[in-house]
Design an enzyme around this catalytic site. Structure first.
Site, mmCIF file in Angstrom:
data_model
loop_
_atom_site.group_PDB
_atom_site.id
_atom_site.type_symbol
_atom_site.label_atom_id
_atom_site.label_comp_id
_atom_site.label_asym_id
_atom_site.label_seq_id
_atom_site.Cartn_x
_atom_site.Cartn_y
_atom_site.Cartn_z
ATOM 1 C CG HIS A 371 3.958 -0.758 -6.483
ATOM 2 N ND1 HIS A 371 4.974 0.089 -6.128
ATOM 3 C CD2 HIS A 371 3.185 -0.068 -7.349
ATOM 4 C CE1 HIS A 371 4.813 1.251 -6.734
ATOM 5 N NE2 HIS A 371 3.726 1.184 -7.483
ATOM 6 C CE LYS A 561 11.043 -4.114 6.898
ATOM 7 N NZ LYS A 561 11.351 -3.561 5.612
ATOM 8 N NE ARG A 562 0.356 -2.105 7.180
ATOM 9 C CZ ARG A 562 -0.785 -1.725 6.618
ATOM 10 N NH1 ARG A 562 -0.881 -0.543 6.021
ATOM 11 N NH2 ARG A 562 -1.844 -2.498 6.661
ATOM 12 C CE LYS A 567 6.002 -5.286 4.298
ATOM 13 N NZ LYS A 567 6.866 -4.560 3.342
ATOM 14 C CB THR A 669 11.053 2.876 -0.083
ATOM 15 O OG1 THR A 669 9.831 2.609 0.614
ATOM 16 C CG2 THR A 669 10.820 2.726 -1.570
ATOM 17 C CE LYS A 673 11.232 6.158 2.796
ATOM 18 N NZ LYS A 673 9.872 5.628 3.052
#
Ligand code: 26Q
Length: 831
Positions: A371, A561-562, A567, A669, A673
Site C-alpha cells: 500500500h 484525509k489523514r 498529501k 479511496t 467515494k
C-alpha cells in the site's frame, strides 16, 4: 391491465404484509429492549434503543451465519483469510439494515411508535479500529466478499482503544482516548476459542551440519488469545461471513512461578502486562517507529489467525499438505508478514515437514498487497529486537534469506544486487525488511492502482520483478457503493433508483445507465435539489462543530484525509492564501463564493503534520473574521474525521481535492467515494486518479501538475524551489505572508519551519513546482462552477462512470487471480 379495484386490493394486501413485518420487527425489538438491554419503556434512553435494535437484527444474522458456515463446512470450501491489523468498520447498524434490505421497514415501524430511526442510529459509536485508507479498504472488502457469497474471513485485533479522538484546542490537535467499548458492543459475539501465543525465550536444535531442520523453541512468555466475531451480511444474499477479532488475555497458569514464590503482586502485574498487547491501535500511518509492542501485536494476530485456520482445516478432515488448496492468507501490507516465518515454523517444528516442501506450501498459501512506496513507511525491524521477541522466527528468516541469496548468486546476480535484495539489510544495526520477506514468501504480490503497480514493478521491487514477473499484478482499489452511496446518500440513491431501477445496488455496472439522465433538465434539477439538501445538512454540522456559518450555495471544496506532507494540505492552503491576498488587494475582483473544508487526523508524533493543522486554523481564523472577503471565502476544519463523519461529507462536496505529489499516493479511496456521490475531482496524476480520469473523461475532471516522469526529470536536473519562490509573484507573496507572521502574530516564527521546508529544505513534495498550475486550474473551476447546468451534468457523469470503483469489482479480481475462488464458491442463495 389491472382494474382499480384489483389495484386497491393488492395495495391493501401489501400494507397488511408490511404491517405484519413491522409488527414482528417491533416484537423482536421490544423483547431485546426488555431482556437483553434490561430496560422497560420509561427508563430507556436512545443508547438503549440503539442496543435493542442491534440485538434484534443480530438474531437474523446469527441464523444466517450458522447456515452459511454449515454450507462452507460441507463443501470443504477454500477460504480466504484477510489478515489485517486494521478494520475501519465505522458504524454497523445502518449498513446492516441496508444489506438486509430492512431500512424502510425499520424506519416505518419506529415512526409508528413515534421514534426516529436516524436519531437512534446516531447513538452508535464508530468502531475506529484503523487509521485510514488501508483499514477502510479491509472493511469494504468484507462487505463485498459477503455480497458475492465468497467464503472470506476477516482476521484482526480487538483493540480496547481504537483510533484516538481528535480535539482542537486553540487550533492545535489534542488526542483523547477512544474508549469505544465503554457502553458495551451489541454487535460482537464472544466465541469460545482459546489459543496460546508465545514470545521470547531460546531455541535449540540437534547438533548436525544441516540447519534446515526442526528446532525446539522454549518461549519465555505465554499469552492467551480469545475471539469475538462481528457478523458481516451481504446484500441480496443469505451469506453471512465474519470478522474475527483477537484479544490478549493473561494466562495465570503459565506464570505460576511468582505465585509459588509468594510474589502475588508481581504475578498480578504480569497478568496485566500480557493484556497490554491488544490495548490500543498504533495511530501512525505511513510513518513508523519500531516499537516492541507493535511487533508483538503483529505476531499475536498472525499466530491466532493461523491456528484458527488450521483448526478449521483439520476439523474438516484436511491436512497441512493441502493448505494451499484450502486456505489463502491475504496480507494487508507487511504488518502480518511474519506469517511467512510462522507457517514455516509450524510446518518444520510442529508438523515435521522437510524444508523444501514447507517452503513450497508456505509460498502458495500467502499473498501480499503493498500500500505504499514511501521509504519511511516501509516496515523494517532491528534484528536484535526481533530476535528477542521471536527468536525462532528470526532464525527461520535468516535461513530463508540464505537460500534466497544463494539462488540469486547462482543466477549471476552481482554482490551489489544481492545486498539490495537481501531480506536482512546489512549494517549496524541490521534490520529485517518486511517487504522483502513478504515478496519472497508470497505467490502473489499486488499494488492498489495501475500507476502504483507500475512503480512497484519498475522501482521499489524492480529486482524482484525481474526474478518473479509472474507474481506481480495490479488490483485497483474499490469502495463499497452500498455504504458510500446507498447508505450515506439516501436521497441521491432514491433519485437514481427512480430513474434506472434498483439493479445498480447489486450490480454496480448498471450505474452506467444513469449517463442518459445527464441530458435531462428535470433530472438535473432534482439532482441539484438533493445535493443542495446534503450541503445544508453539512452546513449545520459545521455550524455545530466549529461555530462557523457557511453558505450552502457556495462551492464546497473538500480535502478530507489523514494529514501528511505528501498529501499536500499545505498546497491547498498556499492557494487559499494567494487567493485571499489577491482579493484583499482588489476587493472588487469577482470571486465565486467558496467554502474550503478540511478534516483529518495527524499522527500524534508527526510534528510537521500537526503544524499544518495549526496553519489551517490560523488561516481560517484570519479569513473568517475578515469582512472584506465575507460571503466569498470561508475556511473550516471539521474535527475528528472518522467514517461516520465522512459519510456526511462526501454527499455534500462539489469539489474533491486529490492533490498528492505524483507517485506518492498508492491509490486513494476517498477520491472514489467523492466521485460516486457526484463531486468533481481536482487532482494530480497520482494513484487511482489516473484511472478515474480515464473512466470519467478528461472534460469531467481537473488534472493538473507534474507527472511522475516530470518529477523524475526535475529531480535529476536539480530542482530549485528557492528560485520559484523568488520568481513567481503569487508564490512569493503567499510565502511572505507566512514569514511575516500575518496569521500568527501571537506566536511569531511559528510557521517558519514550513516555509523553510518549501525553500531551503528543497521542497521534497514539489508544492512550489505545482502551485501555479494548481491555481490556474482552480481559476478554471471557479468559472465552470458558474455554469450550473454544465456542472450538474458533469456531476451526474461522475456518478454514472464510477462503476469501476466498486469494491465488488476489486474483490472479484482478487478472487479470480489471487485467491483461486470461483464466484460460486459456497454457492450462496440469492435472495
Ligand atoms: C505500521 C507499523 C507501526 C505502526 C503503524 C503502521 C502503519 C499503519 C497504517 C503503517 C501504514 C498504515 C496505513 C497505510 C495506508 O492507509 N495506506 C493507504 O492505503 C490505501 C488503501 O490501499 C491507499 O488508497 C492509500 O493510497 C494508502 O496511503
Amino acid at each position: 391491465m389491472l382494474d382499480s379495484l384489483q389495484k386497491e386490493r393488492i395495495a391493501r394486501l401489501l400494507d397488511e404484509v408490511g404491517a405484519a413485518n413491522q409488527r414482528s420487527f417491533l416484537e423482536g425489538f421490544a423483547r431485546h429492549l426488555e431482556f437483553s438491554v434490561g430496560r422497560y419503556k420509561h427508563d430507556a434512553g436512545s443508547s438503549d434503543l440503539y442496543q435493542a435494535l442491534a440485538y434484534s437484527l443480530r438474531d437474523t444474522l446469527i441464523e444466517r451465519w450458522n447456515q452459511t458456515q454449515e454450507r462452507y463446512r460441507r463443501a470443504r470450501t477454500k477460504r480466504v483469510y484477510y489478515l489485517s491489523m486494521e478494520f475501519l468498520i465505522g458504524t454497523l447498524t445502518n449498513a446492516i439494515l441496508i444489506n438486509l434490505d430492512m431500512r424502510s421497514l425499520a424506519r416505518d415501524a419506529f415512526r409508528a411508535l413515534g421514534l426516529d430511526l436516524d436519531a437512534i442510529l446516531a447513538y452508535e459509536p464508530d468502531a475506529g479500529l484503523g487509521n485510514g485508507g488501508l483499514g477502510r479498504l479491509a472493511a469494504c472488502f468484507l462487505d463485498s466478499l459477503a455480497t458475492l457469497g465468497l467464503p472470506g474471513v476477516g482476521m484482526g485485533l480487538r483493540y480496547e482503544y481504537g483510533m484516538f479522538h481528535q480535539q482542537l484546542i486553540g487550533g492545535a490537535q489534542r488526542e483523547t482516548p477512544d474508549n469505544w467499548l465503554a457502553r458495551g458492543n451489541p454487535w460482537e459475539i464472544a466465541r469460545n476459542l482459546r489459543y496460546t501465543v508465545q514470545f521470547g525465550g531460546s531455541t535449540e536444535r540437534e547438533p548436525g551440519p544441516d540447519p534446515y531442520v526442526a528446532a525446539r523453541w522454549t518461549p519465555a512468555e505465554t499469552v492467551i488469545s480469545t475471539a469475538s466475531d462481528i457478523l458481516v451480511p451481504g446484500r441480496g444474499t443469505d451469506t453471512v461471513n465474519h470478522l474475527r477479532l483477537w484479544q490478549a488475555r493473561s494466562s495465570s497458569e503459565f506464570n505460576l512461578d511468582y505465585f509459588n514464590h509468594g510474589d502475588y503482586l508481581r504475578a498480578v502485574e504480569d497478568l496485566v502486562h500480557s493484556e497490554h498487547i491488544t490495548r490500543v491501535l498504533y495511530p501512525g500511518d505511513e510513518s513508523l517507529e519500531g516499537r516492541e509492542l507493535r511487533l508483538k501485536q503483529e505476531y499475536f494476530l498472525v499466530s491466532s489467525a493461523v491456528q484458527d485456520a488450521l483448526r478449521t482445516l483439520y476439523e474438516e478432515g484436511g491436512h497441512i499438505r493441502e493448505l494451499p488448496e484450502r486456505v489463502i492468507f491475504q496480507m494487508n501490507d507487511t504488518h502480518p508478514a511474519v506469517a511467512v516465518a510462522e507457517l514455516m515454523r509450524l510446518m518444520l517444528d510442529v508438523y515435521g515437514l522437510p524444508w523444501s516442501e514447507a517452503w513450497e506450501l508456505t509460498v502458495r498459501s500467502l499473498a501480499y498487497t503493498n500500500h505504499t512506496v514511501l521509504p519511511e513507511a516501509l516496515e523494517s525491524w532491528d534484528v536484535e529486537l526481533f530476535g528477542r521477541v521471536l527468536p525462532r522466527h528470526l532464525e527461520i528468516i535468516y535461513l530463508i534469506n540464505h537460500r534466497f541469496l544463494g539462488e540469486l548468486r547462482e543466477h549471476g546476480f552481482s554482490e551489489a544486487d544481492v545486498a539490495r535484495l537481501s531480506i536482512v539489510q546489512e549494517g549496524t544495526p541490521k534490520r529485517v525488511r518486511m517487504a522483502h520477506l513478504a515478496v519472497a514468501g508470497s505467490a502473489h504480490v499486488n499494488g492498489v492502482a495501475a500507476l502504483h503497480t507500475e512503480i512497484l514493478k519498475n522501482e521499489l521491487f524492480r529486482d524482484f520483478y525481474r526474478i518473479w514477473p509472474h507474481k506481480f499484478s495490479n488490483k485497483t482499489n474499490g469502495v463499497t457503493h452500498r455504504r458510500w452511496l446507498l447508505s450515506a446518500n439516501e436521497s441521491l440513491a432514491e433519485l437514481i433508483t427512480k430513474r434506472i431501477g434498483p439493479g445498480w445496488i447489486r450490480d454496480f455496472e448498471r450505474i452506467r445507465e444513469l449517463e442518459a439522465a445527464a441530458e435531462d433538465a428535470q433530472f438535473l434539477a432534482d439532482w441539484d435539489a438533493v445535493r443542495r439538501k446534503n450541503k445544508a445538512a453539512l452546513a449545520q454540522i459545521i455550524r455545530f462543530e466549529t461555530g462557523v456559518a457557511v453558505d450552502p450555495d457556495s462551492l464546497f471544496d473538500a480535502q478530507v484525509k489523514r494529514i501528511h506532507e505528501y498529501k499536500r494540505q499545505h498546497l491547498n492552503l498556499l492557494r487559499i492564501i494567494a487567493d485571499y491576498l489577491e482579493l484583499k488587494a482588489d476587493p472588487a475582483r469577482s470571486y465565486a463564493p467558496r467554502t474550503f473544508l478540511f478534516a483529518g487526523k495527524a499522527a500524534p508524533g508527526y510534528r510537521r503534520a500537526k503544524l499544518i493543522i495549526r496553519l489551517i486554523h490560523a488561516v481560517a481564523d484570519a479569513i473568517n473574521a475578515d469582512v472584506d472577503v465575507a460571503g466569498r471565502m470561508r475556511v473550516v476544519f471539521l474535527p475528528d474525521f472518522r467514517v461516520s463523519l465522512a459519510e456526511r461529507i462526501y454527499p455534500a462536496a462539489d469539489l474533491s481535492e486529490q492533490i498528492s505529489t505524483a507517485g506518492m499516493e498508492a491509490s486513494g479511496t476517498g477520491n472514489m467515494k467523492f466521485m460516486m456521490n457526484g463531486a468533481i475531482t481536482v487532482g494530480a496524476l497520482d494513484g487511482a486518479n489516473v484511472e478515474i480520469a480515464s473512466e470519467v473523461g478528461a472534460e469531467n475532471i481537473y488534472i493538473f501538475g507534474h507527472t511522475v516522469e516530470d518529477l523524475a526529470r526535475l529531480r535529476a536536473s536539480g530542482y530549485d524551489p528557492g528560485r520559484l519562490a523568488r520568481k513567481d509573484e503569487s508564490i512569493r507573496s503567499a510565502l511572505d505572508a507566512l514569514r511575516t507572521n500575518r496569521f500568527n502574530s501571537a506566536e511569531p516564527g511559528l510557521f517558519d519551519e514550513i516555509v523553510e521546508s518549501l525553500t531551503s529544505g528543497g521542497d521534497p513534495y514539489f508544492l512550489l513546482a505545482d502551485l501555479p498550475l494548481y491555481r490556474e486550474t482552480q481559476a478554471r473551476i471557479t468559472r465552470d462552477f458558474a455554469d450550473r447546468e454544465a456542472w450538474l451534468r458533469r456531476s451526474v457523469l461522475n456518478c454514472a462512470r464510477s462503476a469501476y470503483f466498486t469494491a465488488d469489482r476489486t474483490v472479484r479480481q482478487y478472487a479470480r487471480d489471487v485467491w483461486g475462488l470461483s464466484p460460486t464458491a459456497g454457492a450462496s442463495t440469492v435472495l
